[in-house]
Motif scaffolding. Sequence first.
Motif, short mmCIF file in Angstrom:
data_model
loop_
_atom_site.label_atom_id
_atom_site.label_comp_id
_atom_site.label_asym_id
_atom_site.label_seq_id
_atom_site.Cartn_x
_atom_site.Cartn_y
_atom_site.Cartn_z
N ILE A 107 0.86 -1.19 0.00
CA ILE A 107 0.00 0.00 0.00
C ILE A 107 0.90 1.24 0.00
N PRO A 108 0.66 2.22 -0.88
CA PRO A 108 1.54 3.41 -0.99
C PRO A 108 1.73 4.15 0.33
N GLU A 109 0.66 4.37 1.10
CA GLU A 109 0.78 5.01 2.41
C GLU A 109 0.34 3.98 3.45
N PRO A 110 1.32 3.25 4.02
CA PRO A 110 0.97 2.11 4.87
C PRO A 110 0.66 2.45 6.32
N ARG A 111 0.69 3.72 6.69
CA ARG A 111 0.50 4.05 8.10
C ARG A 111 -0.96 4.42 8.37
N ILE A 112 -1.57 3.72 9.32
CA ILE A 112 -2.95 4.03 9.72
C ILE A 112 -3.04 5.46 10.22
N GLY A 113 -2.03 5.90 10.95
CA GLY A 113 -2.05 7.25 11.52
C GLY A 113 -2.07 8.35 10.49
N ALA A 114 -1.68 8.05 9.26
CA ALA A 114 -1.74 9.05 8.19
C ALA A 114 -3.12 9.13 7.57
#
Length: 243
Positions: A107-114
């Motif tokens: 996934i390109p942006e793998p952070r849940i926090g983002a």
Amino acid sequence: MRQIILDTETTGLEVQRGHRVIEIGCVELVQRRRTGREFHTYLNPDREIDEGARAVTGIADEFLLDKPRFAEIAQEFLDFIDGAEIIAHNASFDIGFLDAELARAGIPEPRIGARAQVLDTLVLAREKYPGQRNSLDALCKRLDIDNSHRGLHGALLDANLLADVYLALTSGQGALGFGDEAVAGEVRVAAELRIVTRPRVLRALDAEIVLHEARIAAIDKASRGACVWRRLETEAAPIAATA
């Protein structure tokens, strides 16, 4: 406000050692009310479950063989949580595992926090009940939430229990009516009225001033010049003259 109560089950406790997510459970709240929407799935982790995790969840390796891999459900999961506030108990554990799964899935942006704000109910509980046990079971008991059906851990079961715990922990917010737009509007209007309202000043009538002066003079005469009110007037006069 849209909130997602989230819980996961995993093959073990250490994401750094390659342990994987085997179950995800989510419950949606909007304005602090359940909407009935849920996200729930079991996952094939492509590895064995630790004995301790198997004992806690009751999930067997064989049960997961025909379940989807995380990459297959990743977009559906993200669509469900995007833009919401994520609420989890010991959130760093769940979020750490999900971030690892998202990264593994490319996934390109793998952070849940983002993608969403994250609130940890364990932190809330420790602030409210310092020095006490604040596990999900302990909080259910303390807050009088029935968890008698929780023989084993399950992501969706625990997410539903956590929803009740969260609402009970933060019940003071509900009492203010922030879950109801009409009531919230009344609160805002009342606050604005308090801000713009000024105290009304009533000035004494001339006749009242004459009676007041006569009364002060009588007190001053009887006390032989010891009337406190008259002394204050005398002391204030120079200040008024220089103002």
